[in-house]
Design an enzyme around this catalytic site. Structure first.
Site, PDB file in Angstrom:
ATOM      1  N   GLU A  32       5.506  -2.125  -0.986  1.00  0.00           N
ATOM      2  CA  GLU A  32       5.887  -2.460  -2.371  1.00  0.00           C
ATOM      3  C   GLU A  32       6.174  -3.948  -2.551  1.00  0.00           C
ATOM      4  OE1 GLU A  32       5.863  -0.815  -5.323  1.00  0.00           O
ATOM      5  OE2 GLU A  32       4.822   0.758  -4.220  1.00  0.00           O
ATOM      6  N   HIS A  34       4.545  -6.508  -1.123  1.00  0.00           N
ATOM      7  CA  HIS A  34       3.247  -7.146  -1.406  1.00  0.00           C
ATOM      8  C   HIS A  34       2.798  -6.828  -2.832  1.00  0.00           C
ATOM      9  CE1 HIS A  34       2.704  -6.570   3.119  1.00  0.00           C
ATOM     10  NE2 HIS A  34       2.547  -7.861   2.973  1.00  0.00           N
ATOM     11  N   VAL A 173      11.936  -6.693  -2.167  1.00  0.00           N
ATOM     12  CA  VAL A 173      11.885  -5.304  -2.625  1.00  0.00           C
ATOM     13  C   VAL A 173      12.533  -4.443  -1.549  1.00  0.00           C
ATOM     14  CG1 VAL A 173      10.351  -3.394  -3.258  1.00  0.00           C
ATOM     15  CG2 VAL A 173       9.796  -5.735  -3.967  1.00  0.00           C
TER      16      VAL A 173
END
Ligand code: PAF
Length: 277
Positions: A32, A34, A173
């Site tokens: 997530e 990336h 993230v």
């Protein structure tokens, strides 16, 4: 979406793109983190280039270059969904042909933290990122705050060498339990995955102590270390509270301060950070 493997093809494809061109350099095995960079590049720019290249020169001789997780088919399917325009997937021979002998060194900043633990790492990162910038010629490049020192080193390199592009750093993230997304999380077994939350817990403790008015950086470092040492699978590499410009350790916290740490969970070395504002 065009997938290109050679530098010549990449340059040719770049000529067809509408500017500004947003670029996300990666080593693949997308998570997530990336995808957040790619989505932001997509939202900000008419053209998006993503590179996938596991860069051997940023791995030490005893590090995980050979075993670094790779899944190009899944990555390409995800990039198709995110509507990337070009995916650049060069071979090692394309990027480092025989006789390759030029390196980019950012001094001082790279002697600390990750640079101290992983000699040569940032020379490899700075060199490959420079090469990718020269090949892709982006107007904007996107990196994650998760690799805070990498982001600081790249910003410095771009400023020092007058590279003509903008660098955007996006927030880390996290999984619902706080673990920062990382391709290396794939190495963790179930027990280690549970133990790995200790990085986030230690950073949250630093944040809490700072919010409660604690200004003594060494006290906070010691509290973080004590918490991590309670986790049997964890081995501390470093715990730092440093100036985010120079990466020098702080005595009294002067915000913003970068709280960062590297901890081995079993055999897997993980890093994370939070900014104390
Ligand atoms: O952050 C990474 O994935 C890599 O260090 C980078 C910037 C793609 C260079 O190989």
């Amino acid at each position: 979406m065009k997938v290109v493997e050679t530098i010549t093809e990449m340059r040719e494809a770049r000529r067809q793109l509408t500017e500004p061109v947003g670029f996300v350099p990666t080593m693949g095995y997308f998570h997530e983190g990336h995808l957040s960079l790619i989505r932001r590049a997509r939202a900000d720019n008419p053209s998006v280039v993503v590179s996938i290249f596991v860069n051997p020169t940023q791995f030490g001789p005893h590090e995980d270059f050979d075993t670094y997780p790779r899944d190009p088919e899944r990555d390409l399917a995800l990039l198709e969904k995110e509507r990337a325009d070009i995916v650049f997937m060069p071979s090692v021979a394309q990027m480092y042909p025989p006789g390759f002998n030029s390196w980019v060194e950012v001094s001082k900043l790279t002697e600390r933290l990750e640079g101290a633990s992983r000699p040569g790492h940032f020379r490899g990162v700075a060199t490959v990122v420079t090469k990718l910038f020269n090949i892709v010629q982006p107007n904007v490049a996107y990196f994650g705050q998760k690799d805070a020192q990498q982001a600081i080193v790249i910003r410095k390199m771009v400023a020092d060498l007058n590279m003509n592009l903008e660098i955007v750093i996006l927030p880390t993230v996290r999984e619902p339990d706080g673990l920062a997304t990382s391709s290396r999380n794939a190495y963790l077994n179930a027990e280690e995955r549970q133990a790995a939350t200790v990085l986030y817990r230690a950073l949250s403790l630093a944040q809490k102590l700072w919010a409660q008015g604690e200004k003594d950086a060494e006290h906070i470092r010691q509290e973080m270390k004590a918490l991590i040492q309670k986790e049997p699978l964890a081995t501390i590499d470093y715990v730092s509270i440093a100036d985010p410009q120079t990466l020098e350790e702080q005595d009294q916290i002067k915000p913003p301060a970068l709280a960062s740490l590297a901890v081995k969970i079993g055999k897997t070395r993980l890093i994370d950070n939070m900014v104390l504002e």
